[in-house]
Design a protein around this motif. Structure first.
Motif, PDB file in Angstrom:
ATOM      1  N   ILE A   1      27.482  28.008  50.319  1.00 23.27           N
ATOM      2  CA  ILE A   1      28.665  28.734  49.859  1.00 23.27           C
ATOM      3  C   ILE A   1      29.561  27.797  49.045  1.00 23.27           C
ATOM      4  CG2 ILE A   1      29.989  28.310  51.976  1.00 23.27           C
ATOM      5  CD1 ILE A   1      30.121  31.457  49.737  1.00 23.27           C
ATOM      6  N   LEU A   2      29.604  26.526  49.428  1.00 21.02           N
ATOM      7  CA  LEU A   2      30.359  25.557  48.633  1.00 21.02           C
ATOM      8  C   LEU A   2      29.724  25.371  47.255  1.00 21.02           C
ATOM      9  CD1 LEU A   2      31.141  22.883  51.369  1.00 21.02           C
ATOM     10  CD2 LEU A   2      32.822  24.310  50.170  1.00 21.02           C
ATOM     11  N   SER A   3      28.395  25.351  47.211  1.00 20.58           N
ATOM     12  CA  SER A   3      27.703  25.229  45.922  1.00 20.58           C
ATOM     13  C   SER A   3      27.992  26.443  45.042  1.00 20.58           C
ATOM     14  CB  SER A   3      26.197  25.084  46.143  1.00 20.58           C
ATOM     15  OG  SER A   3      25.896  23.915  46.887  1.00 20.58           O
ATOM     16  N   TYR A   4      27.986  27.622  45.646  1.00 18.46           N
ATOM     17  CA  TYR A   4      28.328  28.835  44.894  1.00 18.46           C
ATOM     18  C   TYR A   4      29.743  28.734  44.330  1.00 18.46           C
ATOM     19  CZ  TYR A   4      29.993  33.569  44.030  1.00 18.46           C
ATOM     20  OH  TYR A   4      30.573  34.677  43.453  1.00 18.46           O
ATOM     21  N   LEU A   5      30.671  28.214  45.143  1.00 20.83           N
ATOM     22  CA  LEU A   5      32.065  28.107  44.724  1.00 20.83           C
ATOM     23  C   LEU A   5      32.269  27.041  43.653  1.00 20.83           C
ATOM     24  CD1 LEU A   5      33.892  28.552  48.139  1.00 20.83           C
ATOM     25  CD2 LEU A   5      33.767  30.187  46.237  1.00 20.83           C
ATOM     26  N   MET A   6      31.245  26.244  43.396  1.00 20.32           N
ATOM     27  CA  MET A   6      31.273  25.336  42.252  1.00 20.32           C
ATOM     28  C   MET A   6      30.591  25.967  41.034  1.00 20.32           C
ATOM     29  SD  MET A   6      30.500  21.499  43.693  1.00 20.32           S
ATOM     30  CE  MET A   6      30.629  20.859  42.020  1.00 20.32           C
ATOM     31  N   VAL A   7      29.422  26.543  41.240  1.00 23.27           N
ATOM     32  CA  VAL A   7      28.605  27.013  40.121  1.00 23.27           C
ATOM     33  C   VAL A   7      29.218  28.235  39.443  1.00 23.27           C
ATOM     34  CG1 VAL A   7      26.371  27.993  39.478  1.00 23.27           C
ATOM     35  CG2 VAL A   7      26.471  26.065  41.070  1.00 23.27           C
ATOM     36  N   TYR A   8      29.503  29.291  40.209  1.00 21.03           N
ATOM     37  CA  TYR A   8      29.989  30.514  39.573  1.00 21.03           C
ATOM     38  C   TYR A   8      31.335  30.326  38.881  1.00 21.03           C
ATOM     39  CZ  TYR A   8      32.095  35.028  38.859  1.00 21.03           C
ATOM     40  OH  TYR A   8      32.759  36.087  38.296  1.00 21.03           O
ATOM     41  N   PRO A   9      32.356  29.765  39.557  1.00 18.48           N
ATOM     42  CA  PRO A   9      33.650  29.615  38.876  1.00 18.48           C
ATOM     43  C   PRO A   9      33.601  28.709  37.652  1.00 18.48           C
ATOM     44  CG  PRO A   9      33.926  29.436  41.250  1.00 18.48           C
ATOM     45  CD  PRO A   9      32.458  29.389  40.976  1.00 18.48           C
ATOM     46  N   LEU A  10      32.668  27.749  37.632  1.00 16.35           N
ATOM     47  CA  LEU A  10      32.556  26.874  36.471  1.00 16.35           C
ATOM     48  C   LEU A  10      32.224  27.682  35.219  1.00 16.35           C
ATOM     49  CD1 LEU A  10      32.540  23.992  35.327  1.00 16.35           C
ATOM     50  CD2 LEU A  10      30.090  23.885  35.892  1.00 16.35           C
ATOM     51  N   GLY A  11      31.235  28.555  35.325  1.00 13.08           N
ATOM     52  CA  GLY A  11      30.893  29.398  34.179  1.00 13.08           C
ATOM     53  C   GLY A  11      31.967  30.424  33.888  1.00 13.08           C
ATOM     54  N   ARG A  12      32.546  30.990  34.942  1.00 12.81           N
ATOM     55  CA  ARG A  12      33.564  32.014  34.755  1.00 12.81           C
ATOM     56  C   ARG A  12      34.799  31.450  34.036  1.00 12.81           C
ATOM     57  NH1 ARG A  12      34.703  37.127  36.986  1.00 12.81           N
ATOM     58  NH2 ARG A  12      36.546  37.883  35.878  1.00 12.81           N
ATOM     59  N   PHE A  13      35.107  30.177  34.290  1.00 10.47           N
ATOM     60  CA  PHE A  13      36.259  29.537  33.649  1.00 10.47           C
ATOM     61  C   PHE A  13      36.142  29.636  32.130  1.00 10.47           C
ATOM     62  CE2 PHE A  13      38.630  26.075  31.788  1.00 10.47           C
ATOM     63  CZ  PHE A  13      39.786  25.990  32.560  1.00 10.47           C
ATOM     64  N   PHE A  14      34.962  29.330  31.588  1.00 12.42           N
ATOM     65  CA  PHE A  14      34.786  29.325  30.140  1.00 12.42           C
ATOM     66  C   PHE A  14      34.622  30.734  29.583  1.00 12.42           C
ATOM     67  CE2 PHE A  14      33.506  25.062  31.473  1.00 12.42           C
ATOM     68  CZ  PHE A  14      34.296  24.302  30.625  1.00 12.42           C
ATOM     69  N   ILE A  15      33.947  31.612  30.328  1.00  9.27           N
ATOM     70  CA  ILE A  15      33.806  32.995  29.880  1.00  9.27           C
ATOM     71  C   ILE A  15      35.171  33.660  29.788  1.00  9.27           C
ATOM     72  CG2 ILE A  15      32.911  35.268  30.541  1.00  9.27           C
ATOM     73  CD1 ILE A  15      30.494  33.786  31.761  1.00  9.27           C
ATOM     74  N   GLU A  16      36.044  33.314  30.715  1.00  8.33           N
ATOM     75  CA  GLU A  16      37.378  33.924  30.759  1.00  8.33           C
ATOM     76  C   GLU A  16      38.187  33.610  29.507  1.00  8.33           C
ATOM     77  OE1 GLU A  16      39.700  36.556  33.096  1.00  8.33           O
ATOM     78  OE2 GLU A  16      37.664  35.776  33.441  1.00  8.33           O
ATOM     79  N   LEU A  17      37.868  32.512  28.833  1.00  8.24           N
ATOM     80  CA  LEU A  17      38.587  32.153  27.607  1.00  8.24           C
ATOM     81  C   LEU A  17      38.370  33.182  26.500  1.00  8.24           C
ATOM     82  CD1 LEU A  17      37.864  28.312  27.521  1.00  8.24           C
ATOM     83  CD2 LEU A  17      40.052  29.407  28.053  1.00  8.24           C
ATOM     84  N   LEU A  18      37.305  33.981  26.617  1.00  9.61           N
ATOM     85  CA  LEU A  18      37.004  35.001  25.614  1.00  9.61           C
ATOM     86  C   LEU A  18      37.488  36.389  26.020  1.00  9.61           C
ATOM     87  CD1 LEU A  18      33.335  33.975  24.667  1.00  9.61           C
ATOM     88  CD2 LEU A  18      35.382  33.679  23.268  1.00  9.61           C
ATOM     89  N   ARG A  19      38.110  36.509  27.171  1.00 10.94           N
ATOM     90  CA  ARG A  19      38.541  37.829  27.629  1.00 10.94           C
ATOM     91  C   ARG A  19      39.602  38.401  26.696  1.00 10.94           C
ATOM     92  NH1 ARG A  19      36.909  39.287  33.017  1.00 10.94           N
ATOM     93  NH2 ARG A  19      38.103  41.180  32.679  1.00 10.94           N
ATOM     94  N   THR A  20      39.536  39.704  26.498  1.00 11.74           N
ATOM     95  CA  THR A  20      40.539  40.410  25.691  1.00 11.74           C
ATOM     96  C   THR A  20      41.341  41.397  26.533  1.00 11.74           C
ATOM     97  OG1 THR A  20      38.865  42.065  25.112  1.00 11.74           O
ATOM     98  CG2 THR A  20      39.172  40.231  23.579  1.00 11.74           C
TER      99      THR A  20
END
Length: 281
Positions: free
Chosen positions: A219-238
């Motif tokens: 669960i700690l690994s998930y909390l590193m992997v998923y938010p890492l990608g989501r951080f950059f994807i969120e920069l494109l949110r409209t």
């Protein structure tokens, strides 16, 4: 890329079966099956997980919807005001509009509470959920495709997504500046692919390092992997509100806290073993 199907599969009177709901159910069932098998391999009764599911799913969905309504609130120019003026729309989950961070916060609390009451190993159950979540998210994101939501700014890339006028949000509702030929970044696709990769990584870790993992590591690994990608994807949110004068929003803060916190915790758990391993070489 074009939405290939109508959001409604079929209707019987006032009832309708929607692709969004079907994909959500498929995602939940697939992830739950994977989680129960993980628990079975680790000496737990999988029936305990299925018994827990309803007590976790309902709070998770409520948390996911309330986060979307009160924090995300992207519905046109009105934002939160739309939902306050039309409170019945808060309950229309089948139209889209749930947020994973609300599900993680409320659902995580529900897992902890249920595990404590039933005297189940909470960290192992969280590991099972952390392993299954990326796969479920990868499947569920395609509901956003069918609903024509979760798209980014205009793009000329060949995989750009066509968005019909009724599904656009300002300023893209201006069809003179942004005509029908304009295509948009398919953020749902980016996140779905990231989640498939995240699931493959966590699955490999769960098998390759099974003898070295401690309860809670997945669960700690998930909390590193998923938010890492989501951080950059969120920069494109409209469809999010952002802190004034910045490209950042509340999700970026949650992502940063999750990645840094989980990374530090994992290092504290395994740092000594890593140092010894490097010394041995």
């Amino acid at each position: 890329m074009y939405p290939p199907v109508d959001p409604i599969i079929f209707e019987v009177g006032p009832l309708a079966l929607r692709w969004y709901g079907l994909l959500m159910v498929t995602a939940i069932f697939t992830g739950s099956t994977l989680a129960s098998r993980f628990l079975s391999r680790n000496g737990q009764d999988p029936d305990d997980f299925w018994d827990m599911l309803v007590w976790v799913l309902i709070p998770s969905l409520i948390g996911a919807r309330l986060y979307y309504v009160f924090i995300q609130s992207p519905r046109g120019p009105e934002g939160l005001g739309y939902y306050l003026s039309h409170p019945a729309s808060i309950f229309r989950v089948w139209e889209g509009g749930i947020h994973i961070f609300g599900a993680l916060i409320v659902g995580g609390a529900a897992v902890w509470l249920y595990s404590r009451v039933r005297q189940l190993p909470v960290l192992l159950y969280l590991d099972a959920i952390g392993l299954a979540l990326p796969l479920s998210q990868a499947i569920g994101r395609w509901g956003n495709f069918i609903n024509q939501e979760l798209y980014g700014p205009p793009t000329t890339l060949p995989w750009g997504l066509r968005i019909d006028a009724p599904h656009r949000i300002p300023p893209f509702t201006d069809l003179v500046t942004y005509p029908d030929t304009v295509r948009f970044h398919p953020l749902f696709l980016y996140e779905s692919l990231w989640n498939f990769l995240g699931f493959a990584l966590l699955f490999w870790i769960s098998r390759r390092f099974a003898q070295h993992l401690k309860p809670g590591d997945l669960i700690l690994s998930y909390l590193m992997v998923y938010p890492l990608g989501r951080f950059f994807i969120e920069l494109l949110r409209t469809d999010s509100w952002f802190f004034p004068g910045t490209p950042f929003n509340a999700v970026h803060i949650f992502c940063a806290i999750a990645v840094v916190g989980a990374g530090i915790t994992l290092y504290n758990r395994h740092g000594e073993a890593l140092r010894q391993a490097f010394k041995g070489h």
